[in-house]
Design a protein around this motif. Structure first.
Motif, short mmCIF file in Angstrom:
data_model
loop_
_atom_site.label_atom_id
_atom_site.label_comp_id
_atom_site.label_asym_id
_atom_site.label_seq_id
_atom_site.Cartn_x
_atom_site.Cartn_y
_atom_site.Cartn_z
N GLN A 87 -23.73 -16.10 -10.03
CA GLN A 87 -24.63 -15.31 -8.71
C GLN A 87 -23.50 -14.75 -8.76
OE1 GLN A 87 -26.67 -18.85 -7.86
NE2 GLN A 87 -27.85 -19.50 -9.33
N PRO A 88 -24.34 -13.67 -7.84
CA PRO A 88 -23.73 -12.68 -6.70
C PRO A 88 -23.93 -13.13 -5.61
CG PRO A 88 -26.58 -12.25 -7.04
CD PRO A 88 -25.67 -13.43 -8.34
N VAL B 156 -21.52 -13.47 -1.36
CA VAL B 156 -20.82 -12.65 -0.84
C VAL B 156 -19.40 -13.39 0.20
CG1 VAL B 156 -22.43 -10.91 0.20
CG2 VAL B 156 -22.06 -12.67 1.63
N PRO C 267 -18.92 -8.21 -1.34
CA PRO C 267 -19.73 -8.75 -2.71
C PRO C 267 -18.72 -9.80 -3.34
CG PRO C 267 -19.98 -6.99 -2.18
CD PRO C 267 -18.64 -7.34 -1.42
N PHE D 163 -18.46 -13.05 -7.07
CA PHE D 163 -19.30 -13.76 -8.19
C PHE D 163 -19.07 -15.23 -7.59
CE2 PHE D 163 -18.21 -10.30 -10.58
CZ PHE D 163 -19.69 -9.72 -10.65
N SER E 171 -19.14 -18.76 -9.34
CA SER E 171 -19.14 -19.99 -10.98
C SER E 171 -19.89 -20.78 -10.05
CB SER E 171 -18.17 -19.11 -11.46
OG SER E 171 -17.88 -19.81 -12.46
N THR F 62 -15.33 -19.22 -6.37
CA THR F 62 -15.02 -17.66 -5.50
C THR F 62 -14.09 -16.75 -6.14
OG1 THR F 62 -16.73 -19.07 -4.18
CG2 THR F 62 -16.03 -16.16 -3.56
N GLY G 177 -15.87 -9.59 -6.06
CA GLY G 177 -16.84 -8.99 -7.03
C GLY G 177 -15.15 -7.15 -7.07
N GLU H 246 -15.23 -8.08 -12.86
CA GLU H 246 -17.07 -8.06 -13.30
C GLU H 246 -16.71 -8.39 -15.03
OE1 GLU H 246 -15.83 -4.14 -16.33
OE2 GLU H 246 -16.61 -3.66 -13.97
N TRP I 116 -15.49 -12.09 -18.22
CA TRP I 116 -14.84 -11.29 -17.02
C TRP I 116 -13.62 -9.84 -17.96
CZ3 TRP I 116 -16.86 -11.77 -12.66
CH2 TRP I 116 -17.62 -12.96 -12.54
#
Length: 242
Positions: free
Chosen positions: A176-177, A179, A195, A197, A199, A217, A220, A224, A238
């Motif tokens: 999920q996105p 911060v 930003p 990701f 997981s 974590t 971002g 990508e 990734w």
């Protein structure tokens, strides 16, 4: 033959210099006014080219500082059952691990919901560095408490479990996105709110018992998600931008 737009010529030239090493990662581009003079274009045309290069992951525009060549983005396969570091090393990346904590604790409720309610589990906190740069903060809760004293700085967690006769069968993962928080921002040496990701992965044994719960974590700005679709299926990974 239609003429190549001026902004596209700038994109082609700068991209070739970046990929060819004339403009190494982290280096600053000349001021925009200088680039406009060099290429003989207006500021609007130049900015169109810079936006495209930023969209392609080759440049990073930083407010108040200027435009820089972006650091390459690291990668690991999401469609394979391997550890994070194994995925990256298999692609030729240099990965190192710093152990931030390795203690036995009672799992909090949000971990117990995935790992099962247990009096104790091993909480392993790691910082992953890719090419020497902090890239991932990883918190793992491990059902097998026998790894409490193991040196896991240079060993895959899956490999360590295998050495103890614990076979890994499958894993589920959601990404999920998010911060960076106060804690992860400090560890990853990035501003608060950068930003990222997030997981969450649960790894299961042969009898479908949950063995490990991981929360990673992932910066971002470093990584990508890239997909490859074929007639036989979908590959997700990734990816590190060239």
């Amino acid at each position: 033959m239609p003429r190549t737009p001026k902004y596209q010529s700038i994109v082609t030239d700068l991209a070739a210099k970046i990929r060819g090493g004339d403009l190494p990662p982290g280096s600053a581009l000349p001021p925009q006014k200088v680039l406009c003079t060099d290429y003989g274009v207006t500021l609007a045309t130049l900015r169109q080219a810079l936006r495209q290069l930023q969209d392609e992951g080759l440049l990073s525009q930083q407010a108040g500082r200027g435009t820089f060549v972006a650091e390459p983005k690291a990668a690991y396969q999401l469609d394979s059952l391997r550890g994070f570091a194994e995925d990256l090393r298999a692609q030729g990346q240099t990965v190192s691990t710093q152990i931030l904590g390795q203690v036995l604790r009672k799992p909090p409720a949000w971990v117990a919901a995935r790992l099962g309610d247990r009096p104790q589990a091993l909480r392993l906190e790691r910082l992953r560095l890719v090419a020497g740069r902090p890239a991932v903060h990883q918190q793992s809760w491990i059902r097998d408490t026998g790894l409490a004293d193991a040196d896991l700085s240079g060993t895959s967690l899956y490999a360590a479990l295998a050495e103890r006769g614990v076979a890994v069968h499958r894993a589920t993962e959601t990404v999920q996105p998010g911060v960076l928080t106060d804690v992860t921002a400090e560890l990853l040496k990035q501003p608060l709110g950068t930003p990222a990701f997030v997981s969450d992965r649960v790894t299961y044994g042969l009898d479908d018992t949950p063995l490990v719960f991981d929360r990673a974590t992932i910066l971002g700005t470093v990584m990508e998600i890239r997909t490859e679709r074929t007639l036989s299926g979908l590959s997700v990974q990734w990816s590190r931008r060239d």
